[in-house]
Design a protein around this motif. Sequence first.
Motif, PDB file in Angstrom:
ATOM      1  N   VAL A   1       0.857  -1.176   0.000  1.00 16.13           N
ATOM      2  CA  VAL A   1       0.000   0.000   0.000  1.00 16.13           C
ATOM      3  C   VAL A   1       0.893   1.225   0.000  1.00 16.13           C
ATOM      4  O   VAL A   1       1.723   1.394   0.896  1.00 16.13           O
ATOM      5  N   GLU A   2       0.738   2.058  -1.009  1.00  9.57           N
ATOM      6  CA  GLU A   2       1.553   3.261  -1.121  1.00  9.57           C
ATOM      7  C   GLU A   2       0.736   4.486  -0.727  1.00  9.57           C
ATOM      8  O   GLU A   2       0.560   5.407  -1.520  1.00  9.57           O
ATOM      9  N   ALA A   3       0.209   4.448   0.479  1.00  5.48           N
ATOM     10  CA  ALA A   3      -0.586   5.566   0.984  1.00  5.48           C
ATOM     11  C   ALA A   3      -0.450   5.592   2.499  1.00  5.48           C
ATOM     12  O   ALA A   3      -0.225   4.561   3.130  1.00  5.48           O
ATOM     13  N   GLY A   4      -0.623   6.773   3.057  1.00  2.20           N
ATOM     14  CA  GLY A   4      -0.555   6.921   4.500  1.00  2.20           C
ATOM     15  C   GLY A   4      -1.893   6.630   5.151  1.00  2.20           C
ATOM     16  O   GLY A   4      -2.933   6.479   4.481  1.00  2.20           O
ATOM     17  N   LEU A   5      -1.872   6.564   6.464  1.00  4.04           N
ATOM     18  CA  LEU A   5      -3.076   6.255   7.226  1.00  4.04           C
ATOM     19  C   LEU A   5      -4.203   7.266   6.999  1.00  4.04           C
ATOM     20  O   LEU A   5      -5.354   6.860   6.832  1.00  4.04           O
ATOM     21  N   PRO A   6      -3.941   8.577   6.957  1.00  4.87           N
ATOM     22  CA  PRO A   6      -5.048   9.521   6.718  1.00  4.87           C
ATOM     23  C   PRO A   6      -5.745   9.290   5.369  1.00  4.87           C
ATOM     24  O   PRO A   6      -6.969   9.324   5.297  1.00  4.87           O
ATOM     25  N   LEU A   7      -4.973   9.040   4.328  1.00  2.52           N
ATOM     26  CA  LEU A   7      -5.572   8.792   3.018  1.00  2.52           C
ATOM     27  C   LEU A   7      -6.386   7.500   3.032  1.00  2.52           C
ATOM     28  O   LEU A   7      -7.494   7.446   2.482  1.00  2.52           O
ATOM     29  N   LEU A   8      -5.868   6.465   3.676  1.00  2.00           N
ATOM     30  CA  LEU A   8      -6.606   5.206   3.760  1.00  2.00           C
ATOM     31  C   LEU A   8      -7.896   5.372   4.565  1.00  2.00           C
ATOM     32  O   LEU A   8      -8.932   4.801   4.211  1.00  2.00           O
ATOM     33  N   ALA A   9      -7.846   6.168   5.632  1.00  2.00           N
ATOM     34  CA  ALA A   9      -9.051   6.405   6.430  1.00  2.00           C
ATOM     35  C   ALA A   9     -10.101   7.151   5.620  1.00  2.00           C
ATOM     36  O   ALA A   9     -11.287   6.794   5.639  1.00  2.00           O
ATOM     37  N   HIS A  10      -9.683   8.164   4.886  1.00  2.00           N
ATOM     38  CA  HIS A  10     -10.630   8.901   4.036  1.00  2.00           C
ATOM     39  C   HIS A  10     -11.211   7.994   2.953  1.00  2.00           C
ATOM     40  O   HIS A  10     -12.408   8.047   2.664  1.00  2.00           O
ATOM     41  N   ALA A  11     -10.363   7.187   2.350  1.00  2.00           N
ATOM     42  CA  ALA A  11     -10.834   6.270   1.309  1.00  2.00           C
ATOM     43  C   ALA A  11     -11.854   5.291   1.875  1.00  2.00           C
ATOM     44  O   ALA A  11     -12.888   5.023   1.252  1.00  2.00           O
ATOM     45  N   GLY A  12     -11.589   4.766   3.056  1.00  2.00           N
ATOM     46  CA  GLY A  12     -12.529   3.839   3.694  1.00  2.00           C
ATOM     47  C   GLY A  12     -13.865   4.494   3.994  1.00  2.00           C
ATOM     48  O   GLY A  12     -14.925   3.893   3.792  1.00  2.00           O
ATOM     49  N   LEU A  13     -13.824   5.737   4.464  1.00  2.54           N
ATOM     50  CA  LEU A  13     -15.075   6.463   4.725  1.00  2.54           C
ATOM     51  C   LEU A  13     -15.851   6.709   3.441  1.00  2.54           C
ATOM     52  O   LEU A  13     -17.076   6.566   3.415  1.00  2.54           O
ATOM     53  N   LEU A  14     -15.151   7.073   2.369  1.00  2.00           N
ATOM     54  CA  LEU A  14     -15.830   7.285   1.088  1.00  2.00           C
ATOM     55  C   LEU A  14     -16.464   6.000   0.572  1.00  2.00           C
ATOM     56  O   LEU A  14     -17.577   6.022   0.037  1.00  2.00           O
ATOM     57  N   VAL A  15     -15.773   4.884   0.741  1.00  2.00           N
ATOM     58  CA  VAL A  15     -16.347   3.597   0.328  1.00  2.00           C
ATOM     59  C   VAL A  15     -17.597   3.297   1.147  1.00  2.00           C
ATOM     60  O   VAL A  15     -18.621   2.862   0.619  1.00  2.00           O
ATOM     61  N   GLY A  16     -17.533   3.536   2.442  1.00  2.00           N
ATOM     62  CA  GLY A  16     -18.696   3.300   3.295  1.00  2.00           C
ATOM     63  C   GLY A  16     -19.883   4.156   2.923  1.00  2.00           C
ATOM     64  O   GLY A  16     -21.021   3.677   2.836  1.00  2.00           O
TER      65      GLY A  16
END
Length: 143
Positions: free
Chosen positions: A80-95
């Motif tokens: 995974v070439e992304a930091g935790l904040p980007l992954l958290a935002h991506a997860g929220l958008l998916v939800g």
Amino acid sequence: MQVDWAHFTPWSSLAGGLLIGAGVALCVLLAGRVAGISGIVGGLLRPRPGETGWRLAFLAGLLAAPLAWGLFAPLPMGRVEAGLPLLAHAGLLVGVGTRYGSGCTSGHGICGLSRGSPRSVAATLAFMAAGFATVYLARHLLP
């Protein structure tokens, strides 16, 4: 575009697709339910009588499958070439997208399309278009 022939795995990909198809078909035939992950997890958050057992068994199978695979072959390493904040935002958008779309990609893309659901066709086209646009934006337009 070039194919990475060293990592091209048509037979394991075919086997995985067949297993997913068999799992989806069995879920519909035996439980009368669509095997969409968001619906299965959502049903656990608001349980109804007689609904919890099969949902927990389905999720246990999802967690047990890579563990079983690891007994016979090394698990592939994800990167995974992304930091935790980007992954958290991506997860929220998916939800949020899952709620607005009345289902997730597995529910619409695999189960809904195989049943010929017009709503699933529209949702899958929207998922794919958003994915294409995001990759194009991230790879070609943003630094």
